[in-house]
Design a protein around this motif. Structure first.
Motif, PDB file in Angstrom:
ATOM      1  N   ARG A 105       0.795  -1.121  -0.010  1.00 51.42           N
ATOM      2  CA  ARG A 105       0.106  -0.040  -0.104  1.00 51.42           C
ATOM      3  C   ARG A 105       0.881   1.132  -0.054  1.00 51.42           C
ATOM      4  NH1 ARG A 105      -5.439   1.046   2.740  1.00 51.42           N
ATOM      5  NH2 ARG A 105      -5.616  -0.820   2.460  1.00 51.42           N
ATOM      6  N   LEU A 109      -2.675   0.499  -4.604  1.00 48.80           N
ATOM      7  CA  LEU A 109      -2.861  -0.984  -3.563  1.00 48.80           C
ATOM      8  C   LEU A 109      -2.171  -1.908  -4.361  1.00 48.80           C
ATOM      9  CD1 LEU A 109      -6.613  -0.686  -2.604  1.00 48.80           C
ATOM     10  CD2 LEU A 109      -4.262   0.243  -1.119  1.00 48.80           C
ATOM     11  N   ASN A 120      -5.181   3.808  -3.664  1.00 46.45           N
ATOM     12  CA  ASN A 120      -5.327   3.679  -2.217  1.00 46.45           C
ATOM     13  C   ASN A 120      -6.602   4.640  -1.840  1.00 46.45           C
ATOM     14  OD1 ASN A 120      -5.194   3.531   0.528  1.00 46.45           O
ATOM     15  ND2 ASN A 120      -3.209   4.006   0.640  1.00 46.45           N
TER      16      ASN A 120
END
Length: 242
Positions: A105, A109, A120
């Motif tokens: 992350r 992601l 993210n």
């Protein structure tokens, strides 16, 4: 030695970051400023890829490890000029232990079953919180404006690198950025791109952006002199040095 190693060598003077990382640090600040002022990091990555880079700067950060640049920022904190605008959202991301690909992350992601380029979802909230804390009402940035700021920051800092003799000639900057930083080959490097765009336009952009932040956007004296004399970066390349 470079030829035996099958590398491309560029002579550089000594400064923090030499040629490439010195310039990279500067144009990276320009994109952080845009994000703080309303741009999405994902819109910036798209604009940079559409310009011809293989990856956007936030994806690159995830790949190399966000903790590396974070450590560099902490190292420089004590000597940071008080006039410099400092943006903190990247620090907040690192404080959560999100360093990019190696931790699964970062700005994006990563992991099994996660499509490439998945943002993210927590990043935008971190950025929104920083804007809120600083009383910033975000605005939209077009792709053209993103790239004009990105390239103006890159070219202006490269001109300062030339002024200081860190790079001997503009072609040395071009070779560094082409071979080491993914600058699109067909554009010939940032100095060549600046010549094709017109140094008067680049300088005009820098001066316009300086109305917002005179410290960061201070025009390079070399850029001012070249425009005043009707010259370009190519005129500074010495074929005897090649």
């Amino acid at each position: 030695l470079a030829k035996r190693l099958k590398k491309v060598a560029v002579r550089a003077g000594v400064c923090d970051g030499f040629i490439g990382n010195r310039i990279l640090t500067n144009y990276r600040k320009s994109i952080d400023y845009m994000v703080a002022d309303g741009a999405s990091p994902y819109a910036i990555d798209r604009a940079v890829v559409n310009f011809g880079f293989p990856m956007g700067p936030f994806a690159v950060g995830d790949m190399s490890g966000l903790d590396i640049s974070w450590a560099n920022r902490k190292r420089k904190a004590a000597s940071r000029d008080p006039r410099e605008r400092y943006i903190e959202f990247a620090d907040r991301i690192c404080e959560r232990g999100w360093y990019g690909r190696k931790t699964g992350r970062g700005f994006y992601l990563y992991g099994d079953g996660v499509p490439a380029g998945t943002p993210n979802p927590d990043v935008e909230e971190i950025i929104t919180q920083e804007r809120r804390e600083n009383g910033i009402t975000g605005r939209e940035f077009t792709e053209d404006e993103i790239m004009r700021r990105y390239m103006a920051a890159l070219i202006n800092e490269a001109a300062k690198v030339l002024e200081e003799g860190i790079a001997l000639q503009p072609v040395d900057v071009d070779v560094t950025m082409l071979f080491g930083y993914g600058f699109p080959r067909w554009r010939g490097g940032p100095m060549n791109y600046a010549d094709m765009t017109g140094l008067d336009r680049v300088l005009s952009d820098v001066q316009a952006f300086a109305q917002e932040d005179a410290f960061f956007w201070k025009p390079a004296e070399l850029l001012i002199d070249l425009v005043a004399g009707g010259n370009n970066f190519e005129s500074l390349n010495d074929v005897k040095l090649r």
